[in-house]
Design a protein around this motif. Structure first.
Motif, PDB file in Angstrom:
ATOM      1  N   LYS A   1      78.307   7.115  58.175  1.00 51.57           N
ATOM      2  CA  LYS A   1      78.596   7.970  57.025  1.00 51.57           C
ATOM      3  C   LYS A   1      77.487   7.709  56.025  1.00 51.57           C
ATOM      4  O   LYS A   1      77.060   6.562  55.851  1.00 51.57           O
ATOM      5  N   ILE A   2      77.050   8.732  55.367  1.00 50.14           N
ATOM      6  CA  ILE A   2      75.978   8.542  54.391  1.00 50.14           C
ATOM      7  C   ILE A   2      76.526   7.853  53.137  1.00 50.14           C
ATOM      8  O   ILE A   2      77.661   8.097  52.740  1.00 50.14           O
ATOM      9  N   VAL A   3      75.712   6.960  52.573  1.00 52.31           N
ATOM     10  CA  VAL A   3      76.090   6.323  51.318  1.00 52.31           C
ATOM     11  C   VAL A   3      75.345   7.062  50.216  1.00 52.31           C
ATOM     12  O   VAL A   3      74.122   7.124  50.205  1.00 52.31           O
ATOM     13  N   CYS A   4      76.095   7.622  49.309  1.00 60.38           N
ATOM     14  CA  CYS A   4      75.512   8.424  48.235  1.00 60.38           C
ATOM     15  C   CYS A   4      74.712   7.530  47.284  1.00 60.38           C
ATOM     16  O   CYS A   4      75.228   6.546  46.776  1.00 60.38           O
TER      17      CYS A   4
ATOM     18  N   ARG B   1      80.956  12.287  52.736  1.00 55.87           N
ATOM     19  CA  ARG B   1      80.513  13.341  53.625  1.00 55.87           C
ATOM     20  C   ARG B   1      79.505  14.179  52.850  1.00 55.87           C
ATOM     21  O   ARG B   1      79.455  14.150  51.631  1.00 55.87           O
ATOM     22  N   VAL B   2      78.708  14.906  53.588  1.00 52.14           N
ATOM     23  CA  VAL B   2      77.663  15.704  52.964  1.00 52.14           C
ATOM     24  C   VAL B   2      78.081  17.166  52.898  1.00 52.14           C
ATOM     25  O   VAL B   2      78.598  17.717  53.863  1.00 52.14           O
ATOM     26  N   GLY B   3      77.892  17.756  51.743  1.00 51.18           N
ATOM     27  CA  GLY B   3      78.144  19.175  51.596  1.00 51.18           C
ATOM     28  C   GLY B   3      76.827  19.878  51.306  1.00 51.18           C
ATOM     29  O   GLY B   3      75.813  19.233  51.081  1.00 51.18           O
ATOM     30  N   TYR B   4      76.872  21.176  51.324  1.00 51.61           N
ATOM     31  CA  TYR B   4      75.653  21.912  51.023  1.00 51.61           C
ATOM     32  C   TYR B   4      75.879  22.910  49.920  1.00 51.61           C
ATOM     33  O   TYR B   4      76.967  23.453  49.752  1.00 51.61           O
ATOM     34  N   THR B   5      74.830  23.142  49.172  1.00 51.69           N
ATOM     35  CA  THR B   5      74.872  24.164  48.161  1.00 51.69           C
ATOM     36  C   THR B   5      73.547  24.903  48.223  1.00 51.69           C
ATOM     37  O   THR B   5      72.519  24.332  48.572  1.00 51.69           O
TER      38      THR B   5
ATOM     39  N   CYS C   1      76.729  15.348  47.544  1.00 55.51           N
ATOM     40  CA  CYS C   1      77.757  14.370  47.859  1.00 55.51           C
ATOM     41  C   CYS C   1      79.112  15.031  47.627  1.00 55.51           C
ATOM     42  O   CYS C   1      79.339  15.671  46.610  1.00 55.51           O
ATOM     43  N   LYS C   2      80.020  14.874  48.597  1.00 56.44           N
ATOM     44  CA  LYS C   2      81.331  15.509  48.458  1.00 56.44           C
ATOM     45  C   LYS C   2      82.201  14.817  47.414  1.00 56.44           C
ATOM     46  O   LYS C   2      83.183  15.358  46.948  1.00 56.44           O
ATOM     47  N   LYS C   3      81.815  13.598  47.056  1.00 60.66           N
ATOM     48  CA  LYS C   3      82.615  12.854  46.092  1.00 60.66           C
ATOM     49  C   LYS C   3      82.210  13.128  44.655  1.00 60.66           C
ATOM     50  O   LYS C   3      83.035  13.425  43.824  1.00 60.66           O
TER      51      LYS C   3
ATOM     52  N   LYS D   1      79.547  15.284  43.795  1.00 60.57           N
ATOM     53  CA  LYS D   1      78.918  16.614  43.688  1.00 60.57           C
ATOM     54  C   LYS D   1      77.469  16.597  43.231  1.00 60.57           C
ATOM     55  O   LYS D   1      76.910  17.607  42.827  1.00 60.57           O
ATOM     56  N   GLN D   2      76.857  15.428  43.257  1.00 56.62           N
ATOM     57  CA  GLN D   2      75.450  15.340  42.869  1.00 56.62           C
ATOM     58  C   GLN D   2      74.574  15.617  44.075  1.00 56.62           C
ATOM     59  O   GLN D   2      74.973  15.394  45.210  1.00 56.62           O
ATOM     60  N   GLU D   3      73.382  16.083  43.797  1.00 56.89           N
ATOM     61  CA  GLU D   3      72.434  16.327  44.885  1.00 56.89           C
ATOM     62  C   GLU D   3      71.983  14.992  45.479  1.00 56.89           C
ATOM     63  O   GLU D   3      71.715  14.034  44.756  1.00 56.89           O
ATOM     64  N   ILE D   4      71.903  14.949  46.797  1.00 60.17           N
ATOM     65  CA  ILE D   4      71.400  13.728  47.441  1.00 60.17           C
ATOM     66  C   ILE D   4      70.294  14.071  48.428  1.00 60.17           C
ATOM     67  O   ILE D   4      70.105  15.205  48.762  1.00 60.17           O
TER      68      ILE D   4
END
Ligand SMILES: [Zn+2]
Length: 101
Positions: free
Chosen positions: A69-72, A80-84, A94-96, A98-101
């Protein structure tokens, strides 16, 4: 793939479960990654020249991307990773937090 080289990841399965490490190589084709210091396998190296001894070295073996799992880097949590999409540029978030990673 949702992860890339240089990402810090948390290992969630296997013998190194609970440890974190940096991705040193990503192999998108096989959905595999290499993580620094994780999933070490002993490799016997034969002497290359006369008088040299054979050695046993530990190298990171490729592991399945689903085992991590990615560490933000922003909130420090395994996430988990989301996309925008912003101005046609796809960004990972970051799904937690919401900052760009
Ligand atoms: Zn975060």
């Amino acid at each position: 793939m949702k992860v890339k080289k240089g990402d810090l990841v948390l290992i969630i399965a296997g013998k190194d479960k609970g440890r974190t490490g940096k991705i040193t190589r990503a192999i998108p084709k096989g959905l595999k990654i290499l993580v620094e210091g994780i999933n070490l396998k002993k490799k016997h190296v034969r002497p290359k020249r006369d008088g040299e001894k054979g050695q046993v070295v530990e190298i990171s073996a490729a592991m399945d991307v689903s085992n991590v799992k990615i560490v933000c880097p922003k909130c420090g949590k395994a996430t988990r990773v989301g996309y925008t999409v912003e101005k046609d540029i796809k960004k990972r978030i970051c799904k937690k937090c919401k900052q760009e990673i």
